[in-house]
Write a protein that holds these residues in place. Sequence first.
Motif, PDB file in Angstrom:
ATOM      1  N   ILE A  43       0.845  -1.189   0.000  1.00 49.22           N
ATOM      2  CA  ILE A  43       0.000   0.000   0.000  1.00 49.22           C
ATOM      3  C   ILE A  43       0.888   1.250   0.000  1.00 49.22           C
ATOM      4  CG2 ILE A  43      -1.596   1.352   1.429  1.00 49.22           C
ATOM      5  CD1 ILE A  43      -2.986  -1.316   2.151  1.00 49.22           C
ATOM      6  N   ALA A  44       1.991   1.226   0.727  1.00 51.02           N
ATOM      7  CA  ALA A  44       2.916   2.365   0.744  1.00 51.02           C
ATOM      8  C   ALA A  44       3.427   2.674  -0.656  1.00 51.02           C
ATOM      9  CB  ALA A  44       4.083   2.083   1.690  1.00 51.02           C
ATOM     10  N   THR A  45       3.806   1.656  -1.390  1.00 51.09           N
ATOM     11  CA  THR A  45       4.301   1.841  -2.754  1.00 51.09           C
ATOM     12  C   THR A  45       3.210   2.430  -3.643  1.00 51.09           C
ATOM     13  OG1 THR A  45       5.865   0.027  -2.522  1.00 51.09           O
ATOM     14  CG2 THR A  45       5.238   0.628  -4.760  1.00 51.09           C
ATOM     15  N   LEU A  46       2.013   1.921  -3.533  1.00 49.87           N
ATOM     16  CA  LEU A  46       0.907   2.437  -4.351  1.00 49.87           C
ATOM     17  C   LEU A  46       0.603   3.891  -4.019  1.00 49.87           C
ATOM     18  CD1 LEU A  46      -1.288  -0.758  -4.230  1.00 49.87           C
ATOM     19  CD2 LEU A  46      -0.142   0.166  -6.264  1.00 49.87           C
ATOM     20  N   ILE A  47       0.671   4.252  -2.749  1.00 45.53           N
ATOM     21  CA  ILE A  47       0.458   5.646  -2.362  1.00 45.53           C
ATOM     22  C   ILE A  47       1.541   6.530  -2.955  1.00 45.53           C
ATOM     23  CG2 ILE A  47       0.546   7.253  -0.400  1.00 45.53           C
ATOM     24  CD1 ILE A  47      -0.934   5.101   1.243  1.00 45.53           C
ATOM     25  N   LYS A  48       2.796   6.106  -2.837  1.00 43.52           N
ATOM     26  CA  LYS A  48       3.892   6.894  -3.398  1.00 43.52           C
ATOM     27  C   LYS A  48       3.728   7.070  -4.907  1.00 43.52           C
ATOM     28  CE  LYS A  48       8.104   6.095  -2.302  1.00 43.52           C
ATOM     29  NZ  LYS A  48       9.336   5.339  -2.119  1.00 43.52           N
ATOM     30  N   HIS A  49       3.335   6.013  -5.591  1.00 42.88           N
ATOM     31  CA  HIS A  49       3.155   6.083  -7.042  1.00 42.88           C
ATOM     32  C   HIS A  49       1.995   7.005  -7.414  1.00 42.88           C
ATOM     33  CE1 HIS A  49       2.777   5.140 -11.214  1.00 42.88           C
ATOM     34  NE2 HIS A  49       1.589   4.579 -11.023  1.00 42.88           N
ATOM     35  N   LEU A  50       0.854   6.836  -6.761  1.00 43.66           N
ATOM     36  CA  LEU A  50      -0.291   7.703  -7.056  1.00 43.66           C
ATOM     37  C   LEU A  50       0.056   9.169  -6.807  1.00 43.66           C
ATOM     38  CD1 LEU A  50      -3.345   5.758  -5.619  1.00 43.66           C
ATOM     39  CD2 LEU A  50      -3.128   6.640  -7.943  1.00 43.66           C
ATOM     40  N   SER A  51       0.648   9.453  -5.683  1.00 40.75           N
ATOM     41  CA  SER A  51       1.004  10.828  -5.358  1.00 40.75           C
ATOM     42  C   SER A  51       1.998  11.385  -6.376  1.00 40.75           C
ATOM     43  CB  SER A  51       1.581  10.909  -3.952  1.00 40.75           C
ATOM     44  OG  SER A  51       1.913  12.239  -3.625  1.00 40.75           O
ATOM     45  N   GLY A  52       3.017  10.608  -6.696  1.00 42.44           N
ATOM     46  CA  GLY A  52       4.001  11.057  -7.676  1.00 42.44           C
ATOM     47  C   GLY A  52       3.362  11.356  -9.023  1.00 42.44           C
ATOM     48  N   ASN A  53       2.462  10.491  -9.450  1.00 46.18           N
ATOM     49  CA  ASN A  53       1.772  10.694 -10.716  1.00 46.18           C
ATOM     50  C   ASN A  53       0.905  11.945 -10.661  1.00 46.18           C
ATOM     51  OD1 ASN A  53      -0.870  10.278 -12.401  1.00 46.18           O
ATOM     52  ND2 ASN A  53       0.716   9.073 -13.428  1.00 46.18           N
ATOM     53  N   MET A  54       0.117  12.082  -9.608  1.00 42.20           N
ATOM     54  CA  MET A  54      -0.784  13.231  -9.489  1.00 42.20           C
ATOM     55  C   MET A  54      -0.012  14.546  -9.461  1.00 42.20           C
ATOM     56  SD  MET A  54      -3.444  11.742  -6.690  1.00 42.20           S
ATOM     57  CE  MET A  54      -4.737  10.608  -7.109  1.00 42.20           C
ATOM     58  N   LEU A  55       1.046  14.596  -8.677  1.00 43.11           N
ATOM     59  CA  LEU A  55       1.830  15.830  -8.582  1.00 43.11           C
ATOM     60  C   LEU A  55       2.495  16.156  -9.908  1.00 43.11           C
ATOM     61  CD1 LEU A  55       3.386  15.289  -5.053  1.00 43.11           C
ATOM     62  CD2 LEU A  55       1.583  16.921  -5.677  1.00 43.11           C
ATOM     63  N   SER A  56       3.019  15.154 -10.583  1.00 42.02           N
ATOM     64  CA  SER A  56       3.673  15.385 -11.860  1.00 42.02           C
ATOM     65  C   SER A  56       2.677  15.806 -12.934  1.00 42.02           C
ATOM     66  CB  SER A  56       4.419  14.117 -12.296  1.00 42.02           C
ATOM     67  OG  SER A  56       5.143  14.345 -13.474  1.00 42.02           O
ATOM     68  N   ARG A  57       1.565  15.104 -13.030  1.00 41.47           N
ATOM     69  CA  ARG A  57       0.580  15.381 -14.079  1.00 41.47           C
ATOM     70  C   ARG A  57      -0.126  16.719 -13.910  1.00 41.47           C
ATOM     71  NH1 ARG A  57       3.043  11.900 -15.895  1.00 41.47           N
ATOM     72  NH2 ARG A  57       2.367   9.915 -16.729  1.00 41.47           N
ATOM     73  N   TRP A  58      -0.429  17.088 -12.665  1.00 41.17           N
ATOM     74  CA  TRP A  58      -1.354  18.203 -12.445  1.00 41.17           C
ATOM     75  C   TRP A  58      -0.720  19.484 -11.924  1.00 41.17           C
ATOM     76  CZ3 TRP A  58      -5.208  17.393 -15.346  1.00 41.17           C
ATOM     77  CH2 TRP A  58      -5.631  16.085 -15.587  1.00 41.17           C
ATOM     78  N   THR A  59       0.570  19.478 -11.646  1.00 41.14           N
ATOM     79  CA  THR A  59       1.260  20.714 -11.269  1.00 41.14           C
ATOM     80  C   THR A  59       1.570  21.496 -12.540  1.00 41.14           C
ATOM     81  OG1 THR A  59       2.238  19.671  -9.307  1.00 41.14           O
ATOM     82  CG2 THR A  59       3.313  21.670 -10.146  1.00 41.14           C
ATOM     83  N   ASP A  60       1.016  22.685 -12.651  1.00 40.91           N
ATOM     84  CA  ASP A  60       1.251  23.573 -13.798  1.00 40.91           C
ATOM     85  C   ASP A  60       1.052  22.838 -15.132  1.00 40.91           C
ATOM     86  OD1 ASP A  60       1.848  26.057 -14.949  1.00 40.91           O
ATOM     87  OD2 ASP A  60       3.985  25.578 -15.075  1.00 40.91           O
ATOM     88  N   PHE A  61       0.005  22.018 -15.201  1.00 39.17           N
ATOM     89  CA  PHE A  61      -0.218  21.118 -16.339  1.00 39.17           C
ATOM     90  C   PHE A  61      -0.510  21.833 -17.646  1.00 39.17           C
ATOM     91  CE2 PHE A  61      -4.284  21.873 -14.458  1.00 39.17           C
ATOM     92  CZ  PHE A  61      -5.177  21.941 -15.509  1.00 39.17           C
ATOM     93  N   MET A  62      -0.980  23.072 -17.589  1.00 36.94           N
ATOM     94  CA  MET A  62      -1.280  23.789 -18.832  1.00 36.94           C
ATOM     95  C   MET A  62      -0.020  24.382 -19.468  1.00 36.94           C
ATOM     96  SD  MET A  62      -4.533  23.446 -19.416  1.00 36.94           S
ATOM     97  CE  MET A  62      -5.047  24.725 -20.538  1.00 36.94           C
ATOM     98  N   ASN A  63       1.054  24.482 -18.685  1.00 37.81           N
ATOM     99  CA  ASN A  63       2.261  25.161 -19.178  1.00 37.81           C
ATOM    100  C   ASN A  63       3.496  24.272 -19.235  1.00 37.81           C
ATOM    101  OD1 ASN A  63       0.952  27.793 -19.287  1.00 37.81           O
ATOM    102  ND2 ASN A  63       0.938  27.646 -17.051  1.00 37.81           N
TER     103      ASN A  63
END
Length: 154
Positions: A43-63
């Motif tokens: 579960i720890a690994t899945l949380i780290k992966h989800l968070s990493g994906n979300m932060l990467s995809r959605w931080t300043d995603f338009m630019n």
Amino acid sequence: MNNCTLENIRKQMLYYKSLGDNTLSKIKEEDFFWKYNECSNSIATLIKHLSGNMLSRWTDFMNTDGEKEWRNRTEEFENTITNRQELIDKWEKGWNCFFNALENIKNEDLEKEILISNQKIILNDAINKQVAHYPYHVGQIVFIGKMICNCDYN
């Protein structure tokens, strides 16, 4: 897709987050790190992966590219976190980033091209990819939680 659909997506994703929240509340700290076998994720690994994906995809995603240079996807699958609070903080940070991004999308943005891994993708399609990706991993978290808790899950 329109704002009504974006609101429906937000509600659906809040539901999946709540499923994960429910599981995280049921398990002990050491259970975050339990793996069925060496080929499985905790579960720890899945949380780290989800968070990493979300932060990467959605931080300043338009630019900026949705696959940020600062993301280390490989490290997401290594056990580097040792406590519950740090994992919960990662979980919340990722979801907050995703929900904040959804809140700021306007109808006219949905047909705009954004970049993910240096490839152009329509924002509408990028949202749909994540709407499939996140519940997939939340389902894994719930399944692992049920294996850990056995009959005591409900």
